[in-house]
Design a protein around this motif. Structure first.
Motif, PDB file in Angstrom:
ATOM      1  N   SER A   5      29.631  89.010  91.123  1.00 33.26           N
ATOM      2  CA  SER A   5      28.904  87.599  91.433  1.00 33.26           C
ATOM      3  C   SER A   5      27.629  87.155  89.891  1.00 33.26           C
ATOM      4  O   SER A   5      28.219  86.371  89.682  1.00 33.26           O
ATOM      5  N   GLU A   6      26.375  87.285  90.398  1.00 31.95           N
ATOM      6  CA  GLU A   6      25.714  87.030  89.424  1.00 31.95           C
ATOM      7  C   GLU A   6      26.040  86.855  87.982  1.00 31.95           C
ATOM      8  O   GLU A   6      25.815  86.489  87.543  1.00 31.95           O
ATOM      9  N   LEU A   7      26.990  88.245  87.585  1.00 34.39           N
ATOM     10  CA  LEU A   7      27.288  88.516  86.237  1.00 34.39           C
ATOM     11  C   LEU A   7      28.301  86.913  86.002  1.00 34.39           C
ATOM     12  O   LEU A   7      28.827  86.378  85.228  1.00 34.39           O
ATOM     13  N   LEU A   8      29.122  87.129  87.310  1.00 36.72           N
ATOM     14  CA  LEU A   8      30.415  85.680  86.916  1.00 36.72           C
ATOM     15  C   LEU A   8      29.791  84.559  86.880  1.00 36.72           C
ATOM     16  O   LEU A   8      30.314  83.251  86.212  1.00 36.72           O
ATOM     17  N   ILE A  14      28.547  79.416  80.774  1.00 36.23           N
ATOM     18  CA  ILE A  14      28.771  78.679  80.147  1.00 36.23           C
ATOM     19  C   ILE A  14      30.411  77.981  79.775  1.00 36.23           C
ATOM     20  O   ILE A  14      30.838  77.710  78.345  1.00 36.23           O
ATOM     21  N   TYR A  15      31.310  78.991  80.538  1.00 37.48           N
ATOM     22  CA  TYR A  15      32.897  78.475  80.287  1.00 37.48           C
ATOM     23  C   TYR A  15      33.312  76.938  81.288  1.00 37.48           C
ATOM     24  O   TYR A  15      33.674  76.527  80.369  1.00 37.48           O
ATOM     25  N   GLU A  16      32.604  76.222  81.723  1.00 35.12           N
ATOM     26  CA  GLU A  16      32.514  75.736  82.133  1.00 35.12           C
ATOM     27  C   GLU A  16      32.536  73.844  81.553  1.00 35.12           C
ATOM     28  O   GLU A  16      33.561  73.860  81.441  1.00 35.12           O
ATOM     29  N   PRO A  17      31.487  73.882  81.113  1.00 35.59           N
ATOM     30  CA  PRO A  17      31.506  72.737  79.655  1.00 35.59           C
ATOM     31  C   PRO A  17      32.177  73.147  78.344  1.00 35.59           C
ATOM     32  O   PRO A  17      32.692  71.013  78.223  1.00 35.59           O
ATOM     33  N   VAL A  21      38.982  78.841  82.467  1.00 31.45           N
ATOM     34  CA  VAL A  21      39.051  79.039  83.552  1.00 31.45           C
ATOM     35  C   VAL A  21      38.898  80.784  83.265  1.00 31.45           C
ATOM     36  O   VAL A  21      40.266  81.399  82.388  1.00 31.45           O
ATOM     37  N   MET A  22      38.531  81.321  84.230  1.00 32.75           N
ATOM     38  CA  MET A  22      38.676  82.703  84.255  1.00 32.75           C
ATOM     39  C   MET A  22      39.445  83.166  85.261  1.00 32.75           C
ATOM     40  O   MET A  22      39.096  83.048  86.366  1.00 32.75           O
ATOM     41  N   LEU A  47      35.037  87.188  95.904  1.00 30.26           N
ATOM     42  CA  LEU A  47      33.960  87.008  94.934  1.00 30.26           C
ATOM     43  C   LEU A  47      33.545  85.916  93.952  1.00 30.26           C
ATOM     44  O   LEU A  47      32.557  85.288  93.766  1.00 30.26           O
ATOM     45  N   ALA A  48      34.984  85.085  93.893  1.00 31.35           N
ATOM     46  CA  ALA A  48      35.065  83.629  93.543  1.00 31.35           C
ATOM     47  C   ALA A  48      34.974  83.090  94.375  1.00 31.35           C
ATOM     48  O   ALA A  48      34.093  81.992  93.579  1.00 31.35           O
ATOM     49  N   LYS A  49      34.277  82.760  95.412  1.00 34.01           N
ATOM     50  CA  LYS A  49      33.837  82.130  96.344  1.00 34.01           C
ATOM     51  C   LYS A  49      32.224  82.066  96.178  1.00 34.01           C
ATOM     52  O   LYS A  49      31.494  81.500  96.210  1.00 34.01           O
ATOM     53  N   ALA A  50      31.666  83.628  96.103  1.00 33.81           N
ATOM     54  CA  ALA A  50      30.820  83.481  95.580  1.00 33.81           C
ATOM     55  C   ALA A  50      30.018  82.733  94.361  1.00 33.81           C
ATOM     56  O   ALA A  50      28.897  82.545  94.956  1.00 33.81           O
TER      57      ALA A  50
END
Length: 80
Positions: A5-8, A14-17, A21-22, A47-50
């Motif tokens: 969760s912390e890694l994602l 990095i991805y959002e800006p 989408v992963m 995991l995605a919700k976290a």
């Protein structure tokens, strides 16, 4: 799961800006992907919700559904 969760969350920053989408896919660990991390759809969803980012989502693979005994996508137990 906490480490993932912390890694994602860091990846999502990095991805959002960039509008990237992963997607995470559960793997049929009983047949062909032994030792893989994501075994069930609810696990991937949690995991995605976290992570809580629009840049981290799940994809449901139809080939993994029999391994999870999913035969009816309209059943109320799915999507929890």
């Amino acid at each position: 799961m906490a480490n993932a969760s912390e890694l994602l969350k860091r990846v999502a920053e990095i991805y959002e800006p960039h509008g990237i989408v992963m997607v995470m896919e559960t793997m049929n660990h009983r047949v062909e992907h032994a030792g893989m991390f994501l075994h069930t759809i609810p696990q991937a969803y949690a995991l995605a919700k976290a992570v809580g980012s629009p840049s981290v989502k799940t994809v449901m693979c139809a080939s993994a559904m029999p391994a999870e005994n999913i035969t009816d996508l309209t059943a109320p137990s799915h999507g929890k």
